[in-house]
Scaffold this active site. Structure first.
Site, PDB file in Angstrom:
ATOM      1  N   PHE A  64       6.608   1.897  -4.287  1.00 50.26           N
ATOM      2  CA  PHE A  64       8.321   2.015  -3.934  1.00 50.26           C
ATOM      3  C   PHE A  64       8.720   3.424  -4.155  1.00 50.26           C
ATOM      4  O   PHE A  64       9.933   3.976  -3.810  1.00 50.26           O
ATOM      5  CB  PHE A  64       9.143   1.034  -4.651  1.00 50.26           C
ATOM      6  CG  PHE A  64       8.808  -0.106  -3.914  1.00 50.26           C
ATOM      7  CD1 PHE A  64       9.315  -0.789  -2.772  1.00 50.26           C
ATOM      8  CD2 PHE A  64       8.170  -1.393  -4.560  1.00 50.26           C
ATOM      9  CE1 PHE A  64       8.870  -1.933  -2.142  1.00 50.26           C
ATOM     10  CE2 PHE A  64       8.043  -2.571  -4.155  1.00 50.26           C
ATOM     11  CZ  PHE A  64       8.444  -3.020  -3.076  1.00 50.26           C
ATOM     12  N   TYR A 115       2.902   4.740   0.760  1.00 48.10           N
ATOM     13  CA  TYR A 115       3.753   5.431   1.743  1.00 48.10           C
ATOM     14  C   TYR A 115       2.633   6.377   2.334  1.00 48.10           C
ATOM     15  O   TYR A 115       1.757   7.066   1.868  1.00 48.10           O
ATOM     16  CB  TYR A 115       4.687   6.227   1.739  1.00 48.10           C
ATOM     17  CG  TYR A 115       5.946   5.414   0.833  1.00 48.10           C
ATOM     18  CD1 TYR A 115       6.615   4.544   1.467  1.00 48.10           C
ATOM     19  CD2 TYR A 115       6.381   5.902  -0.501  1.00 48.10           C
ATOM     20  CE1 TYR A 115       7.655   3.746   1.016  1.00 48.10           C
ATOM     21  CE2 TYR A 115       7.360   5.073  -1.016  1.00 48.10           C
ATOM     22  CZ  TYR A 115       7.996   4.080  -0.397  1.00 48.10           C
ATOM     23  OH  TYR A 115       8.970   3.327  -1.240  1.00 48.10           O
ATOM     24  N   ASP A 144       0.697  -1.253  -0.065  1.00 44.80           N
ATOM     25  CA  ASP A 144       0.199  -0.019  -0.084  1.00 44.80           C
ATOM     26  C   ASP A 144       0.946   1.194  -0.064  1.00 44.80           C
ATOM     27  O   ASP A 144       2.021   1.181   0.253  1.00 44.80           O
ATOM     28  CB  ASP A 144      -1.122   0.140   1.128  1.00 44.80           C
ATOM     29  CG  ASP A 144      -0.444   0.179   2.569  1.00 44.80           C
ATOM     30  OD1 ASP A 144       0.940  -0.370   2.457  1.00 44.80           O
ATOM     31  OD2 ASP A 144      -1.315   0.483   3.463  1.00 44.80           O
ATOM     32  N   HIS A 149      11.745  -9.114   0.414  1.00 41.78           N
ATOM     33  CA  HIS A 149      11.499  -7.923   0.185  1.00 41.78           C
ATOM     34  C   HIS A 149      12.711  -6.976   0.467  1.00 41.78           C
ATOM     35  O   HIS A 149      13.863  -7.143   1.203  1.00 41.78           O
ATOM     36  CB  HIS A 149      10.281  -7.532   1.258  1.00 41.78           C
ATOM     37  CG  HIS A 149       9.636  -6.265   0.885  1.00 41.78           C
ATOM     38  ND1 HIS A 149      10.041  -5.002   1.460  1.00 41.78           N
ATOM     39  CD2 HIS A 149       8.626  -6.110   0.317  1.00 41.78           C
ATOM     40  CE1 HIS A 149       9.304  -3.998   1.205  1.00 41.78           C
ATOM     41  NE2 HIS A 149       8.405  -4.738   0.501  1.00 41.78           N
TER      42      HIS A 149
END
Length: 227
Positions: free
Chosen positions: A82, A71, A69, A192
């Site tokens: 990202f 920031y 989701d 990740h």
């Protein structure tokens, strides 16, 4: 003032996803979001909710990176997973993405801006599974219904295109990617890039950016200029 989300989509995705806008679950997203806009600070700014789709049309999509989701800090989210706008400090996960790029391509690589719009403009769909969030409340819109919508996007790409590259970083993205046809597409999985995961040794050295470009070139497609 209420926002009609469908009006925010401007390219071929609008036709591809027209049936989803008419579904009850999406009507619920629409209503809930219009209610929340009046009472909460929502990120990304509402006009950028479909930024990933608007910058990377269905026709032009070559690579898909799946995030969770947006920031949730003020000014950070720009509608691309990202990614952050110019002049915003690099979040930890993005720093580690750039470190891996440095490992793969250029020991002297230095990137001050975290704005990944230039990836999106080359056919990299930077898609969060959940497209909105409340300020300072991570995953606060996780139950809004966005996953149904974004899963449809991934399904359309999976079924109707060939030789795409899916970059699945972390368990969340990998779970979403279970239905992807590995015979038609290249699926690259790793840990990740968040510090907690990356430092355990399953992120650095995955060579995803090089492997992605090798596959694209093998299938007569343009390599991505990651740097």
């Amino acid at each position: 003032m209420n926002v009609n989300l469908m009006d925010l989509l401007i390219n071929d995705w609008k036709i591809r996803l027209k049936d989803q806008f008419e579904q009850p679950y999406f009507q619920n997203i629409q209503e809930e979001l219009n209610c929340k806009i009046k009472n909460e600070n929502i990120y990304p700014p509402i006009e950028l909710v479909f930024n990933a789709l608007n910058l990377t049309s269905f026709e032009e999509t070559q690579v898909i990176i799946i995030g969770q989701d947006p920031y949730h800090g003020n000014g950070q989210a720009n509608g691309l997973c990202f990614s952050v706008p110019d002049q915003v400090n690099l979040p930890p996960s993005l720093k580690n993405i750039f470190k891996e790029l440095e490992n793969e391509y250029n020991p002297a690589f230095s990137k001050s801006s975290g704005n990944l719009t230039y990836w999106a403009q080359q056919g990299v769909l930077l898609l969060n599974s959940v497209l909105t969030v409340q300020e300072n409340q991570a995953a606060s819109h996780a139950k809004l219904g966005w996953q149904t919508f974004t899963s449809k996007i991934i399904a359309l790409l999976n079924h109707e295109k060939s030789n795409l590259v899916f970059l699945l970083w972390g368990n969340y993205a990998q779970k979403i990617g279970l239905a992807i046809d590995r015979e038609k597409h290249l699926v690259l999985e790793s840990g990740h890039p968040s510090p907690l995961s990356a430092n355990k040794g399953n992120w650095y050295g995955n060579n995803h950016f090089i492997l992605c470009n090798e596959y694209l070139l093998q299938h007569k497609k343009n390599a991505i200029k990651w740097l």
